[in-house]
Write an enzyme that holds these catalytic residues in place. Structure first.
Site, PDB file in Angstrom:
ATOM      1  N   PRO A   1       2.348   4.919   1.009  1.00  0.00           N
ATOM      2  CA  PRO A   1       2.917   5.548   2.496  1.00  0.00           C
ATOM      3  C   PRO A   1       1.621   5.859   3.354  1.00  0.00           C
ATOM      4  O   PRO A   1       0.800   6.698   2.670  1.00  0.00           O
ATOM      5  CB  PRO A   1       3.747   6.382   1.993  1.00  0.00           C
ATOM      6  CG  PRO A   1       4.267   6.223   0.647  1.00  0.00           C
ATOM      7  CD  PRO A   1       3.079   5.496   0.025  1.00  0.00           C
TER       8      PRO A   1
ATOM      9  N   THR B   1      -0.642   4.334   4.837  1.00  0.00           N
ATOM     10  CA  THR B   1      -1.930   3.581   4.944  1.00  0.00           C
ATOM     11  C   THR B   1      -2.138   2.904   5.905  1.00  0.00           C
ATOM     12  O   THR B   1      -3.130   2.011   6.104  1.00  0.00           O
ATOM     13  CB  THR B   1      -2.323   3.059   3.643  1.00  0.00           C
ATOM     14  OG1 THR B   1      -1.213   2.262   3.170  1.00  0.00           O
ATOM     15  CG2 THR B   1      -2.537   3.950   2.435  1.00  0.00           C
ATOM     16  N   GLY B   2      -1.163   2.772   6.881  1.00  0.00           N
ATOM     17  CA  GLY B   2      -1.559   1.963   7.980  1.00  0.00           C
ATOM     18  C   GLY B   2      -0.814   0.425   7.995  1.00  0.00           C
ATOM     19  O   GLY B   2      -1.240  -0.389   8.909  1.00  0.00           O
TER      20      GLY B   2
ATOM     21  N   HIS C   1      -4.803  34.995 -11.553  1.00  0.00           N
ATOM     22  CA  HIS C   1      -4.262  33.623 -11.895  1.00  0.00           C
ATOM     23  C   HIS C   1      -5.454  32.667 -11.219  1.00  0.00           C
ATOM     24  O   HIS C   1      -5.801  31.588 -11.950  1.00  0.00           O
ATOM     25  CB  HIS C   1      -2.836  33.144 -11.537  1.00  0.00           C
ATOM     26  CG  HIS C   1      -2.195  31.842 -11.861  1.00  0.00           C
ATOM     27  ND1 HIS C   1      -1.418  31.429 -12.673  1.00  0.00           N
ATOM     28  CD2 HIS C   1      -2.748  30.699 -11.152  1.00  0.00           C
ATOM     29  CE1 HIS C   1      -1.430  30.137 -12.851  1.00  0.00           C
ATOM     30  NE2 HIS C   1      -1.921  29.649 -11.787  1.00  0.00           N
ATOM     31  N   GLU C   2      -5.461  32.737  -9.816  1.00  0.00           N
ATOM     32  CA  GLU C   2      -6.305  31.956  -9.142  1.00  0.00           C
ATOM     33  C   GLU C   2      -7.919  32.026  -9.586  1.00  0.00           C
ATOM     34  O   GLU C   2      -8.612  31.099  -9.677  1.00  0.00           O
ATOM     35  CB  GLU C   2      -6.246  31.973  -7.539  1.00  0.00           C
ATOM     36  CG  GLU C   2      -4.732  31.727  -7.137  1.00  0.00           C
ATOM     37  CD  GLU C   2      -4.332  30.178  -7.507  1.00  0.00           C
ATOM     38  OE1 GLU C   2      -5.272  29.206  -7.526  1.00  0.00           O
ATOM     39  OE2 GLU C   2      -3.017  29.981  -7.661  1.00  0.00           O
TER      40      GLU C   2
ATOM     41  N   GLY D   1       0.829  -1.036   0.173  1.00  0.00           N
ATOM     42  CA  GLY D   1      -0.048   0.105  -0.078  1.00  0.00           C
ATOM     43  C   GLY D   1       0.924   1.440  -0.061  1.00  0.00           C
ATOM     44  O   GLY D   1       1.950   1.257   0.438  1.00  0.00           O
TER      45      GLY D   1
ATOM     46  N   ASP E   1       1.173  24.111 -12.893  1.00  0.00           N
ATOM     47  CA  ASP E   1      -0.112  23.751 -13.720  1.00  0.00           C
ATOM     48  C   ASP E   1       0.369  23.003 -15.086  1.00  0.00           C
ATOM     49  O   ASP E   1      -0.195  21.907 -15.234  1.00  0.00           O
ATOM     50  CB  ASP E   1      -0.892  25.060 -14.034  1.00  0.00           C
ATOM     51  CG  ASP E   1      -1.311  25.778 -12.899  1.00  0.00           C
ATOM     52  OD1 ASP E   1      -1.500  25.098 -11.705  1.00  0.00           O
ATOM     53  OD2 ASP E   1      -1.482  26.793 -12.737  1.00  0.00           O
TER      54      ASP E   1
HETATM   55  P1  ADP Z   1       2.549   3.006   6.631  1.00  0.00           P
HETATM   56  O1  ADP Z   1       3.479   1.856   7.497  1.00  0.00           O
HETATM   57  O2  ADP Z   1       1.543   2.183   5.861  1.00  0.00           O
HETATM   58  O3  ADP Z   1       3.383   3.847   5.965  1.00  0.00           O
HETATM   59  P2  ADP Z   1       1.714   3.647   9.198  1.00  0.00           P
HETATM   60  O4  ADP Z   1       1.170   2.399   9.800  1.00  0.00           O
HETATM   61  O5  ADP Z   1       3.168   3.825   9.612  1.00  0.00           O
HETATM   62  O6  ADP Z   1       1.760   3.793   7.721  1.00  0.00           O
HETATM   63  O7  ADP Z   1       0.687   4.846   9.564  1.00  0.00           O
HETATM   64  C1  ADP Z   1       1.309   5.983  10.369  1.00  0.00           C
HETATM   65  C2  ADP Z   1       0.338   6.482  11.174  1.00  0.00           C
HETATM   66  O8  ADP Z   1      -1.019   7.018  10.506  1.00  0.00           O
HETATM   67  C3  ADP Z   1      -0.188   5.556  12.077  1.00  0.00           C
HETATM   68  O9  ADP Z   1       0.472   5.421  13.331  1.00  0.00           O
HETATM   69  C4  ADP Z   1      -1.558   6.009  12.507  1.00  0.00           C
HETATM   70  O10 ADP Z   1      -1.662   7.132  13.330  1.00  0.00           O
HETATM   71  C5  ADP Z   1      -2.102   6.530  11.329  1.00  0.00           C
HETATM   72  N1  ADP Z   1      -2.821   5.777  10.517  1.00  0.00           N
HETATM   73  C6  ADP Z   1      -2.579   5.071   9.222  1.00  0.00           C
HETATM   74  N2  ADP Z   1      -3.755   4.313   9.008  1.00  0.00           N
HETATM   75  C7  ADP Z   1      -4.648   4.313   9.922  1.00  0.00           C
HETATM   76  C8  ADP Z   1      -6.001   3.660   9.837  1.00  0.00           C
HETATM   77  N3  ADP Z   1      -6.306   2.968   8.978  1.00  0.00           N
HETATM   78  N4  ADP Z   1      -6.779   3.907  11.084  1.00  0.00           N
HETATM   79  C9  ADP Z   1      -6.031   4.708  11.961  1.00  0.00           C
HETATM   80  N5  ADP Z   1      -4.845   5.235  11.939  1.00  0.00           N
HETATM   81  C10 ADP Z   1      -4.086   4.957  10.886  1.00  0.00           C
HETATM   82 ZN    ZN Z   2      -2.297  27.673 -11.015  1.00  0.00          ZN
END
Ligand code: ADP
Ligand code: ZN
Ligand code: MG
Length: 617
Positions: A205, A207-208, A425-426, A203, A501
């Site tokens: 970065p 995403t837990g 621009h914006e 997954g 852009d």
């Molecule tokens: P990865 O290892 O995928 O890069 P991490 O597990 O280190 O990500 O996630 C970093 C932090 O983000 C976690 O410590 C948590 O606080 C938060 N986090 C990420 N995904 C979740 C989730 N699904 N639910 C709750 N907290 C999450």
């Molecule tokens: Zn722009």
């Protein structure tokens, strides 16, 4: 770490010594014996004034008959017996009724005596050792290089559980099985089932992956050994392999256990793939991981969880059955997932009663769990700085921009003219986005610079996009070109401010032609092969699988897409120029506009252009 533990031991030693010293002083002052000489003792013995003599090596502890609580102490010559001394003086202990007691060394006092003698030595020894360890500290790694850096978390067992992981229920369900393997291995073994050895977490970065792996250990109540792939790449060849061995040894001794290898792509890269060269060290490390995993017999209850965001570059040997044959894919959370994650992270943070986390979830498409955790934290910090007792929706929404673009840089000085350029621009992006049917609705326009951006226009889909249609992509490209188009119309020239852009526009247009079959002929095929996945947002190299002629053709189609979009943007802005001026002036006066104010701004009739307005060039 080593020297820290040693530092503690050192402190304990000092305390120990101090206690002994105090004890000894008390002890010795307790028997208030009076020092005297042997001659006095002998004459006292002759006149039957002595009831008892205790011999402690060369010291004589004498109890007088009349005053038994006032002890006397005398010293005899070393090596001579008290009986000889008495006999030489013509004294028969029995006749004078003197009780003689001989203590062999080892009494409490003498132990202390010995200790006290050696104390300075122990003390200096300890200091010397301490200093040596300190000096080593810097190259400790060199000396202890075979030892893995694997850490055992929080008393061996993580306290994180599935309850702390939100929004990725499918992944949790898949891992539930692993938890059961760890908890009740017999159940599976009795049916002859092989317990899986490896799980690969895939997954983007944040995403837990790490969090979920720890939660598996937490749920199963087993120790968690973690090491990162990048740590393996160390100074000496062979160190990585030794580390792996050590890590698995530790885990097997503590089985059932989880070994977590983070960033496995750092060592598990396709062997022999040109990228990064044939790094011996990495290959050996990878081989060692494979050897260890193959070495598990059916009763070894150690499960290896590895995490990566680059599954495509992993060596196929890692992925075959019996190794990392289970894959758990973690995606960026959808709107419900985001709401759930926000909820998990806002427990313990007092929110205003009227805060609706769904609103925040709605405004954060593309945010990872880590981004959301960061967002809630930023909001709490912001509320604290505003000296509020609770976190409000304002802080949460403000934090969205902070997390995506960086903090506001109000202090950055820009000239009035540059402010005008940014406003037009914006305004151009926003107005084009507002007028086009398939573009995402505009949520906010700001000319306060944030991070790298001088200003920004935020548009948000009503619902998260899973796919884009061709008209949606065309409108996005037109909107992205709206900023530059507004500058062209208003000032007759363009600035470097639009470079980001243009990059986006080129990328989108090219992807339409080469990846999505949305070119001029809508030919359902792709052009070129990528070594990378799209969700990683990076492309490393492209392999051409088409001819020169097709390459030319692709370029032409990309060009025509961009030209079309540019024409659209310019046409809309010219037609609605009064509106553009109105928006730009509003921005110059108020810097930021969003929500109701923005709706009003878009909805009202633009005032007629007066002579002070910048006329279209
Ligand atoms: P990865 O290892 O995928 O890069 P991490 O597990 O280190 O990500 O996630 C970093 C932090 O983000 C976690 O410590 C948590 O606080 C938060 N986090 C990420 N995904 C979740 C989730 N699904 N639910 C709750 N907290 C999450
Ligand atoms: Zn722009
Ligand atoms: Mg991680």
């Amino acid at each position: 770490m080593g020297s820290k533990r040693f530092g503690n031991a050192f402190i304990y030693l000092i305390i120990f010594v101090a206690v002994i010293a105090i004890f000894f002083t008390l002890f010795s002052s307790g028997d208030s014996a009076e020092e005297t000489d042997l001659t006095t003792i002998l004459s006292m013995a002759k006149t039957e004034q002595i009831s008892k003599i205790v011999v402690d090596r060369d010291r004589l502890l004498v109890t007088p008959r009349t005053t038994p609580d006032r002890l006397l102490v005398a010293t005899k010559e070393p090596g001579t017996s008290i009986f000889d001394i008495l006999a030489a003086a013509g004294i028969d202990p029995a006749e004078k009724s003197i009780q003689i007691e001989v203590k062999t060394s080892g009494g409490l006092g003498s132990v202390f005596g010995v200790l006290i003698q050696f104390l300075p030595l122990i003390f200096f020894g300890a200091i010397l050792l301490f200093m040596m360890r300190q000096a080593q500290g810097s190259n400790n790694q060199t000396l202890g290089f075979g030892k893995s850096k694997a850490r055992v978390f929080s008393g061996n067992r993580p306290t994180v559980t599935f309850g702390d992981v939100a929004g990725i229920d499918e992944s949790k369900a898949e891992l539930q099985e692993i938890v059961e393997f760890l908890k009740y291995p017999e159940r599976f073994l009795s049916l002859g089932a092989h317990i899986p050895k490896g799980v690969l977490m895939v997954g983007p970065p944040g995403t837990g992956k790490t969090l979920l792996s720890r939660a598996v250990a937490g749920e199963a109540g087993v120790p968690f050994f973690s090491i990162s792939g990048s740590e393996f790449v160390e100074m000496f060849v062979g160190v990585g392999a030794a580390r792996v061995r050590d890590l698995f040894d530790q885990a097997k001794r503590n089985a059932p256990a989880i070994v977590f290898v983070d960033e496995i792509d750092a060592v598990g890269r396709h062997r022999g793939a040109g990228l990064g060269g044939g790094h011996d060290e990495r290959e050996q490390t990878l081989n060692q991981i494979l050897v260890e995993m193959d070495g598990f017999d059916t009763s070894t209850n150690v499960i290896v969880i590895a995490a990566t965001n680059r599954p495509d570059i992993l060596d196929p040997a890692l992925l075959r059955p019996g190794r990392f044959d289970r894959r758990v894919v973690l995606d960026l959370p959808d709107i419900n997932g985001r709401a759930a994650i926000l909820k998990v992270h806002s427990t313990g943070k007092p929110l205003d009663d009227d805060v609706d986390l769904d609103v925040v979830a709605h405004q954060t498409p593309g945010f990872s769990g880590a981004d959301l955790a960061n967002l809630v934290n930023e909001a709490a910090i912001l509320a604290a700085r505003r000296e509020k007792k609770t976190v409000g929706i304002d802080e949460l929404l403000e934090s969205i921009d902070r997390v995506t673009l960086g903090p506001e840089r109000r202090s950055r000085v820009i000239s009035q003219h540059e402010k005008e350029i940014v406003a037009y621009h914006e305004g151009g992006h926003a107005l084009v986005g507002h007028l086009l049917e398939h573009a995402d609705p505009v949520q906010k326009i700001s000319i306060v610079s944030r991070g790298m951006a001088a200003g920004y226009t935020k548009s948000m889909p009503i619902e998260d996009h899973l796919f884009y249609s061709k008209p949606q992509l065309m409108d996005r490209i037109a909107m992205a070109l709206g900023g530059r188009a507004a500058e062209e119309i208003t000032f007759g020239q363009v600035t470097t401010g639009a470079s980001n852009d243009l990059e986006q526009v080129t990328q989108m247009a090219r992807a339409m032609v080469t990846r999505y079959g949305m070119g001029a002929e809508d030919l359902p095929r792709t052009f070129g092969k990528r070594d990378d996945l799209i969700f990683l947002g990076r492309e490393i190299a492209e392999q051409r699988d088409y001819s020169e002629k097709v390459a030319q053709d692709i370029d032409d189609q990309v060009k025509s897409i961009i030209e079309d979009a540019h024409t659209t943007a310019k046409r809309l802005l010219t037609e609605q120029y009064a509106k553009l001026v109105q928006i730009a002036r509003h921005l110059i006066a108020h810097e930021t506009v969003e929500g109701r104010d923005l709706e009003k701004l878009f909805g009202s009739d633009a005032p007629p252009l007066d002579h002070t307005a910048l006329a279209p060039a």
